[in-house]
Motif scaffolding. Structure first.
Motif: not given
Length: 426
Positions: A298, A327, A332, A335
């Motif tokens: 994450f 990434g 997350f 990205t």
């Protein structure tokens, strides 16, 4: 003069551009970082060269903004001709890199003329469509507009660089925006679908599916819709003949590396163990890219902390696969931030294009959107494994002096045209 430009320029687009360039360079630095590096201003390194071209791109922005808006429309045909000559020159003077003769060796850097051709083709197409003063319904106008797109594409394919050639076909959406019947787009998508279905399931299953669809269609629509039987039969024959040609083209026209990528993408290998082996060999880049992104979780591992990035697991990570660095090191959150920035930029450019009073500016704006969008869509799709490896960079983000410079020129010509949006004519 610059005072008026600073007031009229769309600062939202400018801020997003600078944000993407900064984030991109940061990840290029991370993906090419070594413990022995002394300075970020070492122009002998990849991140140093990219920093140099960021500076060159900023100078290009100043030049673009200093020219009159009429300059771009007036000389668009000349620019297009020059870029086509530069593409032809590659067959004599071109430098081969990674199997493609797509570059000119200029000493300090390599120039890729296909990047210039994207800008000039968008300009030339906008010039032609704005000059004919029509809704592109005449066959002659449709053919001429398509020819402007096809010439650079066909000059680039033999290099071979099918990825760059594919980008030019995105400009067809400009013609659709200006009134080309959607019927043509439907035909294009239909043949792509037939091609994919044939590779995946074969001509026999495609034929069976068409027969079932035709029977059901006539059972439920025969009272409300009359379809001539002869044209329907001819269409059916054309589809079957095209399907029969797919395997020949796939096996005899495509290069082995292209066949391998389609085989991996469509999962043509039925054995799970062999498929996994293919992913680790033929699809090595994508396989490692997916693993790098997955490992980021994450929040990511942190700047310069990506173990797969530091271990050079992903080939060409600083160019086509730069998104995998985001990434792994930013997770997350990183990205999603990049995707949101691109999404806002596309929506903003559409809004700018629609508010143009000048036809040339509007059409060129949609050309910019088409080129940037197909680069974004294919690159991200390739990196996360939902599209086959094609090999085109992420705009403003991937390493590459030619790419960054000409993407910058592409965008800021439109932003310059937008500063003159209140005037109907240039």
């Amino acid at each position: 003069m610059f005072g008026k430009i600073l007031k009229r320029i769309d600062w939202l687009s400018v801020v997003i551009y600078f944000s993407l360039v900064l984030i991109g360079w940061t990840n290029i630095y991370s993906s090419t970082f070594t413990e022995t590096q002394e300075s970020i201003f070492n122009f002998g390194t990849l991140h140093g060269k990219q920093l140099f071209f960021i500076g060159v791109s900023f100078l290009a922005i100043i030049l673009i903004m200093s020219l009159e808006v009429s300059f771009y429309e007036r000389f668009s045909s000349v620019f297009y001709l020059i870029s086509m000559v530069s593409l032809l020159g590659l067959f004599v003077f071109g430098k081969t890199i990674a199997g493609a003769t797509s570059w000119y060796d200029l000493g300090f850097f390599n120039l890729q003329p296909s990047e210039l051709a994207k800008v000039t083709t968008a300009l030339a197409l906008a010039k032609y469509l704005s000059d004919i003063q029509t809704d592109i319904k005449r066959k002659k106008d449709q053919f001429s507009a398509l020819l402007i797109i096809l010439i650079p594409a066909f000059l680039i394919i033999p290099q071979p660089d099918p990825g760059s050639a594919l980008v030019f076909f995105a400009l067809i959406f400009v013609i659709f925006r200006e009134g080309l019947p959607l019927f043509y787009l439907a035909i294009g998508f239909a043949f792509i679908l037939i091609f994919v279905i044939t590779l995946k399931y074969g001509t026999i299953w495609l034929t069976i599916g068409l027969i079932i669809f035709t029977i059901l269609f006539f059972l439920f629509k025969r009272k409300t819709l009359k379809v001539p039987k002869i044209p329907l039969a001819i269409t059916f024959i054309i589809v079957i003949l095209f399907s029969l040609s797919v395997n020949f083209v796939f096996n005899n026209v495509f290069e082995q590396r292209h066949r391998d990528r389609f085989s991996l993408w469509l999962r043509l290998e039925k054995d799970p163990k062999k498929l996994e082996q293919i992913r680790k060999t033929i699809g090595y880049n994508t396989y490692q890219s997916e693993k790098a992104i997955e490992s980021g979780g994450f929040f990511g591992k942190g700047f310069l902390e990506g173990t797969r990035t530091k271990g050079d697991f992903v080939p060409e990570q600083h160019t086509d696969y730069i998104f995998s660095t985001v990434g792994e090191e930013w997770g997350f959150v990183g990205t999603a931030t990049v995707i949101i920035l691109f999404s806002i930029l596309f929506l903003r450019l559409i809004s700018l294009a629609e508010r143009q009073k000048n036809d040339f500016a509007r059409m060129y704006g949609y050309g910019v959107i088409s080129i940037l969008l197909i680069h974004y869509f294919i690159n991200i799709g390739m990196v996360i494994g939902v599209l086959p490896t094609i090999g085109i960079p992420l705009p403003f983000f991937s390493y590459g002096g030619s790419g960054l410079l000409f993407f910058t020129i592409l965008l800021f010509i439109f932003l310059k045209l937008d500063t003159n949006r209140l005037k109907e004519n240039f």
